[in-house]
Design a protein around this motif. Structure first.
Motif, mmCIF file in Angstrom:
data_model
loop_
_atom_site.group_PDB
_atom_site.id
_atom_site.type_symbol
_atom_site.label_atom_id
_atom_site.label_comp_id
_atom_site.label_asym_id
_atom_site.label_seq_id
_atom_site.Cartn_x
_atom_site.Cartn_y
_atom_site.Cartn_z
ATOM 1 N N LEU A 221 0.819 -1.217 0.000
ATOM 2 C CA LEU A 221 0.000 0.000 0.000
ATOM 3 C C LEU A 221 0.849 1.262 0.000
ATOM 4 O O LEU A 221 0.582 2.201 -0.743
ATOM 5 N N VAL A 222 1.858 1.297 0.854
ATOM 6 C CA VAL A 222 2.563 2.576 1.003
ATOM 7 C C VAL A 222 3.799 2.668 0.116
ATOM 8 O O VAL A 222 4.284 3.760 -0.146
ATOM 9 N N GLY B 173 2.344 2.823 -4.063
ATOM 10 C CA GLY B 173 1.996 4.042 -3.332
ATOM 11 C C GLY B 173 1.124 4.987 -4.128
ATOM 12 O O GLY B 173 0.206 5.612 -3.595
ATOM 13 N N THR C 100 -2.465 4.049 -3.980
ATOM 14 C CA THR C 100 -3.073 4.369 -2.692
ATOM 15 C C THR C 100 -3.434 5.842 -2.619
ATOM 16 O O THR C 100 -4.545 6.213 -2.243
ATOM 17 N N VAL C 101 -2.468 6.672 -2.972
ATOM 18 C CA VAL C 101 -2.720 8.101 -2.799
ATOM 19 C C VAL C 101 -3.821 8.562 -3.736
ATOM 20 O O VAL C 101 -4.636 9.411 -3.391
ATOM 21 N N LEU C 102 -3.897 7.942 -4.926
ATOM 22 C CA LEU C 102 -4.971 8.338 -5.841
ATOM 23 C C LEU C 102 -6.320 7.834 -5.332
ATOM 24 O O LEU C 102 -7.339 8.496 -5.516
ATOM 25 N N VAL D 103 -7.148 7.605 -2.205
ATOM 26 C CA VAL D 103 -7.558 8.553 -1.166
ATOM 27 C C VAL D 103 -8.035 9.845 -1.808
ATOM 28 O O VAL D 103 -8.974 10.484 -1.326
ATOM 29 N N LEU D 104 -7.397 10.195 -2.924
ATOM 30 C CA LEU D 104 -7.853 11.393 -3.647
ATOM 31 C C LEU D 104 -9.303 11.205 -4.094
ATOM 32 O O LEU D 104 -10.134 12.110 -3.951
ATOM 33 N N LEU E 91 -11.479 9.297 -2.737
ATOM 34 C CA LEU E 91 -12.283 9.368 -1.527
ATOM 35 C C LEU E 91 -12.563 10.820 -1.145
ATOM 36 O O LEU E 91 -13.693 11.201 -0.814
ATOM 37 N N GLY E 92 -11.510 11.634 -1.214
ATOM 38 C CA GLY E 92 -11.659 13.051 -0.888
ATOM 39 C C GLY E 92 -12.621 13.736 -1.825
ATOM 40 O O GLY E 92 -13.474 14.526 -1.406
#
Lengths: 142, 803
Positions: free
Chosen positions: B767-768, B772, B775-777, B779-780, B782-783
């Motif tokens: 994940l990290v 990575g 994952t960050v996309l 969360v993007l 999600l945001g």
């Protein structure tokens, strides 16, 4: 979110349990590198502990207690996550390269520091805040 | 990054500082700071003239996306240099003019200068890029900045309409051009124009030649306002006049011409290229001049005249491409290219000054309508003089530069009948005839422009303002352009070796030259040649038509100034909007159940078809591991709870049951020893149940249905089909992996997660670290979803509102 009955047991259990959950979520977050846990799980658990507070108490009371703007927390989380990616760029590696090293500290012993933790902080904040924003907005709709 | 790259980027960088300068240094007009940029760039590029004239070219590349062959490559040759000097030179004059045109107190000048600098940088990028993808990016940026500038006075409906029209048409062409570039890449395997020139034979003989050419020409024709895409240019006159002078006559609309000339060494020599460009150009020349006469608005007249002149240059480029067919630099063909380059330059000078004069008239009198203007000659003598020079040059009168290029135009189109190729000896006779007729009308609208504005009796009552001459600062720029018109007219050979010859060399790149330069010798007197008589004819007939204007101005065709293509465009746009609304309304029912049905049916069709098409169903139970009793119990429990869901009467119970099912699934993960997944599943279920509980307040009571439940066969079929399909695909994938001995990708992570990423929890390391970006996309996403929820709930649509 108005509960007509004043459920004494529920309120008193929540007072203790929500902080336990919060503490456990932070433990899970840090455990993530080597044991089950991590930013995603930790973020969700943090969100659920705060949601438990909202479920139990009056919304206004919790808003006063935790005056946090979750929307800006989402962007803060995303900025941190995207920002750590640039560390790699400055060193000359591809975007989002993560680094780690082992250090030996007195008393503590061998100790690992990883940029992935920083990245995970961003994920943690983003996930927790998004979940809270979505649920609180839907719940707060009149 | 070479200095040339920084020169392209300088306007963009400076644009960032414009709002700051505007905010903190209010007493000084922001234009004075902006003026520095084009001036510096002009002075930087000016010394290149001598080395370019010696046949040198400059190439600097910075890798951008090397894996796709995309470099930020700057290439400077004669043709680019001509454009660069026009962009920066006229840019400087326009900025100077705008300082007096736009009032710093009442106008949002910081917006204006940001857009203008954006355009300047983009245009420099277009003419200096060698890489087609980079060129395309800059190309679209010019469309965008042009739109922003047209809608500068965005409070006016006409500005917005004009801006949308220009964006629709030019971006449509831009997309077509991008497709053309992609095809060119397929043919040649490179995005570099210079490398493509080396493969010109491959391109012309390729089966994709015609689609490629048409797509690229769509881009060029929409940008350069060629018939029938010209309709956006007259509407673009809603922009402030400095913009019209800069973008919509001197530079941006010539980007299409730039592109056609740039690609002449690649496509030139093909009859399709020759006929399409010269034909459309010629027709645009005629159409533009005919439409210009009917205009009552000064800027509208100049807009159609620009269309007409652009058509003329386009036509000349088409004719000149014949030189590449013969592969020789015979003056019979190259004169067309000479005329094109020379006229391009001249047009920028005289049209720029005419636009600025029209702007002055508008600024000082408050109107641009030729029916109310008149007699300004004595009130505004300087403006009248500059206009006279510009109009005479545009009409093709000696001794101005327009006369010289017009003579060369006549020479080129009469020569064209003698080419002896592409049926030019028969159909080619149309070229001199139509060209001459269009020139007569050009003469007429020049007369209209000048005499209707400046001649006649002056009547101060007709104007809302007290009319007086413009301030000196406003006159400097048009006066400089007027001076250039005269100087070039008197000493044309100032340009011939420094600008025109190098430009011709780049357009006719690849001709066997024996290291000799093109003979460029421009003179006023050619003897009693056909061209001279054509010019005399133009003046005679043009004057006749203008003098008899009193008779034909009552005709209905004169009274209607709108282009016949504009209503066509309007109705097709509104038809498009209505049609897409209809299509959307049919499928968007607002019921979640329908959307689920769409998704599921689509999934069934696509996956099912693919599986059947490749005969991929393969189920072999011998690889499957033992099923233990705990798993059997879980499955039974899961089935029972799922089947009981539709029969639950109370909503709270239904929600709890849904959560229960989720926890059961988490138990599956526990059984498979994947702690992270189980944890996540548990948490998601918890949060979801809380969400339902909170939203509970808003949900309607479950109604007691009194009628018998009808079993919905369609839905049952769809859900059964999806379940079956997923199961089959899972089994087949597993069997396929076993039979072909694929090692799972997890092996890699198991081996490397501790060594490469320093973590022992593989899931989290994936994940990290390894994935990575995913994952960050996520969360993007999600945001964004969170923000969308806010938008949906806080900004609710009212009853009857439609998206």
């Amino acid at each position: 979110m108005k509960w007509k009955t004043n459920n004494l047991l529920f309120i008193h259990v929540t007072r203790v349990v929500s902080f336990l959950i919060l503490a456990f979520s932070i433990y899970l977050f840090f455990a993530g590198h080597n044991d089950p846990g991590g930013g995603f799980i930790g973020g969700l658990m943090t969100a659920s502990s705060i949601l438990l507070l909202y479920l139990t108490f009056d919304k206004r009371k919790i808003d006063e207690m935790l005056p946090i703007d979750y929307v800006s927390l989402i962007s803060a989380g995303l900025l941190i996550a995207f920002g750590t990616g640039f560390i790699g760029l400055f060193i000359g590696d591809p975007y989002l390269t993560q680094y780690f090293d082992y250090f030996t500290l007195p008393w503590i012993g061998e100790f690992e520091l990883a940029t992935a933790v920083l990245f995970d902080v961003g994920i943690y904040l983003g996930v927790a805040a998004s979940a809270l924003v979505i649920i609180l907005t839907i719940a707060g709709d009149q | 990054m070479s200095l040339m790259h920084w020169a392209i980027l300088l306007p963009f960088i400076f644009a960032i500082f414009v709002p700051i300068l505007y905010k903190y240094i209010r007493p000084v007009h922001t234009g004075w700071f902006v003026l520095i940029i084009p001036t510096v760039l002009f002075l930087y590029f000016l010394p290149y003239i001598s080395s370019i004239a010696n046949g040198e070219t400059f190439y600097e590349a910075v890798p951008w996306v090397p894996s796709l062959g995309i470099d930020f490559a700057a290439f400077l040759d004669g043709w680019s240099l001509l454009f660069v000097l026009l962009i920066t030179g006229i840019g400087a004059l326009v900025v100077l003019y705008s300082i007096y045109y736009l009032d710093k107190k009442h106008e949002a000048i910081h917006n204006f200068y940001v857009y203008l600098l954006l355009f300047m940088g983009a245009m420099l990028g277009v003419v200096l890029s060698d890489n087609l993808i980079v060129l395309y990016v800059f190309w679209e940026l010019t469309s965008l900045s042009s739109t922003l500038l047209i809608s500068y006075w965005f409070q006016r409906d006409a500005s917005i309409a004009g801006a949308q029209k220009s964006l629709n048409i030019t971006v449509f062409g831009g997309f077509a051009m991008l497709a053309g570039f992609a095809l060119l890449y397929v043919i040649t395997g490179t995005f570099s124009i210079q490398e493509m020139i080396g493969q010109a034979d491959v391109v012309i003989n390729h089966e994709l030649f015609l689609p490629t050419m048409i797509l690229i020409l769509l881009g060029a024709f929409t940008k350069s306002a060629q018939f029938p895409f010209h309709i956006w240019l007259p509407d673009a006159m809603e922009a402030p006049t400095p913009v019209s002078a800069y973008l919509h006559s001197a530079t941006m609309v010539k980007a299409g011409i730039y592109l056609v000339a740039r690609f002449t060494p690649v496509f030139g020599g093909a009859p399709e290229w020759f006929w399409v460009i010269s034909g459309f150009g010629l027709f645009t020349l005629l159409w533009g001049s005919l439409s210009a006469i009917r205009q009552k608005d000064l800027k509208g007249l100049l807009a159609y005249s620009t269309i007409s002149q652009l058509g003329m240059v386009m036509c000349l480029l088409g004719l000149g491409s014949a030189a590449l067919y013969f592969d020789e630099a015979n003056e019979l063909y190259t004169v067309a290219i000479l005329a094109a380059v020379f006229h391009l330059f001249n047009h920028a000078t005289f049209k720029g000054s005419l636009f600025m004069c029209a702007g002055i008239v508008d600024h000082e009198t408050g109107t641009r309508d030729i029916r109310s203007l008149g007699g300004l000659m004595l009130v505004m003598p300087a403006t009248a003089t500059i206009s006279l020079i510009g109009a005479a040059s545009m009409a093709g009168l000696p001794p101005f530069n327009g006369f010289l290029s017009k003579e060369h135009f006549f020479m080129a189109i009469t020569d064209a009948t003698q080419y002896g190729i592409f049926n030019m000896e028969t159909a080619g006779m149309l070229f001199p005839v139509i060209g001459w007729v269009a020139s007569v009308f050009t003469f007429v609208y020049c007369c209209i422009f000048f005499f209707k504005t400046f001649a006649g009796p002056f009547n101060a009552d007709r104007f809302a303002k007290t009319v007086h001459e413009a301030p000196v600062g406003m006159l400097i720029s048009p006066a400089i352009l007027g001076l250039i018109v005269i100087t070039v007219g008197l000493f044309p050979n100032l340009l011939s070796q420094s600008i025109i010859e190098p430009s011709m060399a780049s357009i006719l790149n690849g001709l066997p030259m024996d290291n000799e330069a093109f003979a460029v010798d421009i003179e006023h007197w050619h003897g009693f040649s056909a061209e001279l008589f054509m010019t005399i004819g133009v003046i005679a007939f043009g004057s006749l038509i203008y003098v008899s204007m009193g008779k034909w101005k009552e005709l209905s065709i004169y009274k209607k100034s709108e282009d016949v293509f504009s209503p066509l465009y309007d109705s097709s746009i509104s038809g498009l909007i209505k049609g897409s609304q209809k299509i959307t309304n049919v499928q968007m029912t607002g019921r979640l159940r329908d959307y689920f049905a769409y998704i599921s049916v689509f999934f069934l069709i696509v996956v099912g078809w693919t599986m059947i098409r490749y005969d991929a169903f393969a189920i072999d139970l011998q690889y499957i591991s033992e099923v233990n009793s705990f798993e059997v119990a879980l499955v039974v429990l899961l089935l029972v709870s799922v089947l009981s869901l539709p029969f639950i009467q109370q909503r709270v119970a239904a929600i709890v049951m849904l959560g229960f099912i989720g926890f059961l699934i988490a138990l599956f993960f526990v059984n498979l020893r994947s702690a992270d997944l189980a944890l996540t599943q548990l948490l998601i279920e918890t949060v979801l149940v809380i969400l339902f509980m909170l939203a509970f307040y808003h949900l309607p009571e479950l109604r007691k249905e009194t009628k018998r439940l009808t079993f919905n066969w369609t839905n049952a079929l769809i859900s059964f089909g999806v379940g079956l399909m997923v199961t089959l695909v899972a089994f087949s994938a597993f069997t396929f992996g076993q039979e072909n001995d694929f090692s799972p990708i997890s092996e890699y992570y198991i081996e490397n997660s501790a060594d490469l990423a320093g973590g022992y929890n593989m899931v989290n390391v994936v994940l990290v670290d390894f994935r990575g970006l995913d994952t960050v996309l996520e969360v993007l996403v999600l945001g964004i979803a969170a923000l969308a929820v806010i938008a949906v709930i806080r900004l609710k649509l009212k009853e009857g509102d439609d998206v």
